[in-house]
Scaffold this motif. Sequence first.
Motif, PDB file in Angstrom:
ATOM      1  N   ASN A  86       0.857  -1.187   0.000  1.00 23.87           N
ATOM      2  CA  ASN A  86       0.000   0.000   0.000  1.00 23.87           C
ATOM      3  C   ASN A  86       0.891   1.234   0.000  1.00 23.87           C
ATOM      4  O   ASN A  86       2.113   1.140   0.144  1.00 23.87           O
ATOM      5  CB  ASN A  86      -0.955   0.002   1.203  1.00 23.87           C
ATOM      6  N   LYS A  87       0.289   2.399  -0.161  1.00 23.64           N
ATOM      7  CA  LYS A  87       1.049   3.630  -0.314  1.00 23.64           C
ATOM      8  C   LYS A  87       1.513   4.243   1.000  1.00 23.64           C
ATOM      9  O   LYS A  87       2.095   5.322   1.006  1.00 23.64           O
ATOM     10  CB  LYS A  87       0.226   4.646  -1.106  1.00 23.64           C
ATOM     11  N   ARG A  88       1.285   3.571   2.101  1.00 23.82           N
ATOM     12  CA  ARG A  88       1.689   4.128   3.387  1.00 23.82           C
ATOM     13  C   ARG A  88       3.178   3.926   3.670  1.00 23.82           C
ATOM     14  O   ARG A  88       3.764   4.643   4.479  1.00 23.82           O
ATOM     15  CB  ARG A  88       0.848   3.523   4.521  1.00 23.82           C
ATOM     16  N   SER A  89       3.773   2.911   3.034  1.00 20.67           N
ATOM     17  CA  SER A  89       5.218   2.695   3.191  1.00 20.67           C
ATOM     18  C   SER A  89       5.937   3.196   1.941  1.00 20.67           C
ATOM     19  O   SER A  89       5.342   3.277   0.858  1.00 20.67           O
ATOM     20  CB  SER A  89       5.527   1.216   3.411  1.00 20.67           C
ATOM     21  N   ILE A  90       7.207   3.507   2.084  1.00 14.40           N
ATOM     22  CA  ILE A  90       7.990   3.984   0.938  1.00 14.40           C
ATOM     23  C   ILE A  90       8.067   2.907  -0.141  1.00 14.40           C
ATOM     24  O   ILE A  90       7.808   3.158  -1.321  1.00 14.40           O
ATOM     25  CB  ILE A  90       9.401   4.402   1.394  1.00 14.40           C
ATOM     26  N   TYR A  93       4.659   2.300  -1.787  1.00  8.43           N
ATOM     27  CA  TYR A  93       4.314   3.391  -2.700  1.00  8.43           C
ATOM     28  C   TYR A  93       5.025   3.210  -4.039  1.00  8.43           C
ATOM     29  O   TYR A  93       4.431   3.364  -5.107  1.00  8.43           O
ATOM     30  CB  TYR A  93       4.686   4.734  -2.076  1.00  8.43           C
ATOM     31  N   LEU A  96       3.527   0.276  -6.059  1.00  5.66           N
ATOM     32  CA  LEU A  96       2.214   0.577  -6.651  1.00  5.66           C
ATOM     33  C   LEU A  96       2.297   1.635  -7.751  1.00  5.66           C
ATOM     34  O   LEU A  96       1.627   1.531  -8.782  1.00  5.66           O
ATOM     35  CB  LEU A  96       1.245   1.047  -5.562  1.00  5.66           C
ATOM     36  N   SER A  97       3.099   2.657  -7.520  1.00  6.30           N
ATOM     37  CA  SER A  97       3.190   3.744  -8.496  1.00  6.30           C
ATOM     38  C   SER A  97       4.092   3.402  -9.673  1.00  6.30           C
ATOM     39  O   SER A  97       3.921   3.928 -10.780  1.00  6.30           O
ATOM     40  CB  SER A  97       3.706   5.018  -7.812  1.00  6.30           C
ATOM     41  N   LEU A 101      11.647   7.000  -5.841  1.00 11.77           N
ATOM     42  CA  LEU A 101      11.601   8.055  -4.839  1.00 11.77           C
ATOM     43  C   LEU A 101      13.011   8.339  -4.355  1.00 11.77           C
ATOM     44  O   LEU A 101      13.759   7.414  -4.032  1.00 11.77           O
ATOM     45  CB  LEU A 101      10.746   7.641  -3.633  1.00 11.77           C
ATOM     46  N   VAL A 113       2.570  13.923   1.706  1.00 13.61           N
ATOM     47  CA  VAL A 113       2.637  12.708   0.886  1.00 13.61           C
ATOM     48  C   VAL A 113       2.012  11.549   1.660  1.00 13.61           C
ATOM     49  O   VAL A 113       1.944  11.580   2.894  1.00 13.61           O
ATOM     50  CB  VAL A 113       4.099  12.372   0.512  1.00 13.61           C
ATOM     51  N   PRO A 114       1.529  10.516   0.955  1.00  9.57           N
ATOM     52  CA  PRO A 114       0.833   9.413   1.643  1.00  9.57           C
ATOM     53  C   PRO A 114       1.741   8.466   2.406  1.00  9.57           C
ATOM     54  O   PRO A 114       1.285   7.743   3.287  1.00  9.57           O
ATOM     55  CB  PRO A 114       0.126   8.677   0.496  1.00  9.57           C
ATOM     56  N   PHE A 115       3.040   8.461   2.101  1.00 10.06           N
ATOM     57  CA  PHE A 115       3.951   7.500   2.726  1.00 10.06           C
ATOM     58  C   PHE A 115       4.734   8.144   3.860  1.00 10.06           C
ATOM     59  O   PHE A 115       4.856   9.370   3.945  1.00 10.06           O
ATOM     60  CB  PHE A 115       4.918   6.925   1.688  1.00 10.06           C
TER      61      PHE A 115
END
Length: 414
Positions: A86-90, A93, A96-97, A101, A113-115
């Motif tokens: 999920n997008k909560r961890s680096i 993210y 998924l994307s 980063l 940011v979400p992460f």
Amino acid sequence: MNKISREEKLQRIIEMEKMLGEIQDVDVLLERLLTEARSIVHADAGSIYVVDGGNLKIRYAQNDTHLSQLEPGEKLPYTYFGFPVNKRSIAGYVALSGNSLNIEDAYNISPDVPFSFNKSTDRTTQYRTKSVYTLPLKIASGKVLGVLQIINAQDDKGKVIAFDKDAELFITHFASNATQALEHAYLTSNMVKRMMRMAEFRDPKETYPHVSRVSEFAIEIYDRWAFNHNIPENQWHKFRDNLKIAAKFHDVGKVGISDIILKKKFPRFTPEERLIMQGHTIIGAHLFEDGDTELDRMAHDVALYHHARWDGGENGYPDKIDFSKCEIGKPLQAGVHFKGDEIPLAARIVAVADVFDALSHKRCYKEAWNIDEAFAEIQENSGKHFDPEIVMAFMQVKDRVCAIQLAYPDDPET
């Protein structure tokens, strides 16, 4: 960075990519990929994750600061854990994307940011993660196979710095080309898994968790043995790559044994049935005898000799006979026993790994031994069943062996 150093670094990257393309085992490739990616930009630490369904599972973690605190030849603790993509961890993210980063300071990430960065591991290990560069490992189709994360770039004096544009360029170029090797290694891995599943259909004891543990044990034993013997780095890397795969084929010859014998529970084998069962070593060797690669030759040796005894004792098999005259389904012929260095190194390593795993796990004919009892049994048979130097290396990696046991549990129904 001047022009000459840039050119030298690019040349080194090209050489690394060629080297990665020669690695066959996916796990060995992932570990080497992380090592080489870190070396390109002088990163102190890093991790590599693989996508497994809806989870990211850490496959390898490296940290030079922590490694420097250990005795020579020791490794960091065997790491295994997973978390939802999920997008909560680096890492989640990035997976998924599909985008990289570059974070200058993991402790000062914008709340917009979400992460976010989880500091718990740093607190536990007393480490300070600062600069982090994370990128997806994507194949040509766009599918993300995993995530590469490198931590704490350093300048020439060892000071932690941010990953600059050159670092991004070098790592992105390297990872992009390395994923081609990774995709090929995954194809090899999937083929090996299919062959192991076929063997499991025939022999319920020959589970994939079992062969995975034996393979992992074998690598750990060899790494320590190679360190003890000052094996040159190039030779060390090639041997462990082949061993990781060859160890999984140690009992593949059981596919040629009759179900009446193979799946027999009680009473145990008659003397003739036992000799027929021992023929699985010959059958397994035959599967690889026409191969012309180093992997084929090692798989042949592991299948054929992994039940031979170091002391040449009566319970070891097969004997020195004309293997071409052995008939499938017929008892093995008697002869002079193999012993000592007549048994190839890979087979001597797998012998320890296989017996330890068989002792420490439940089988249809026995309960699992206590793990300390299993270690004691291996030590008791040093110089008898097993090569003493292999046993010594095995005991030196005891903690990692125990961690592998937990990482590859048997399926509940086995």
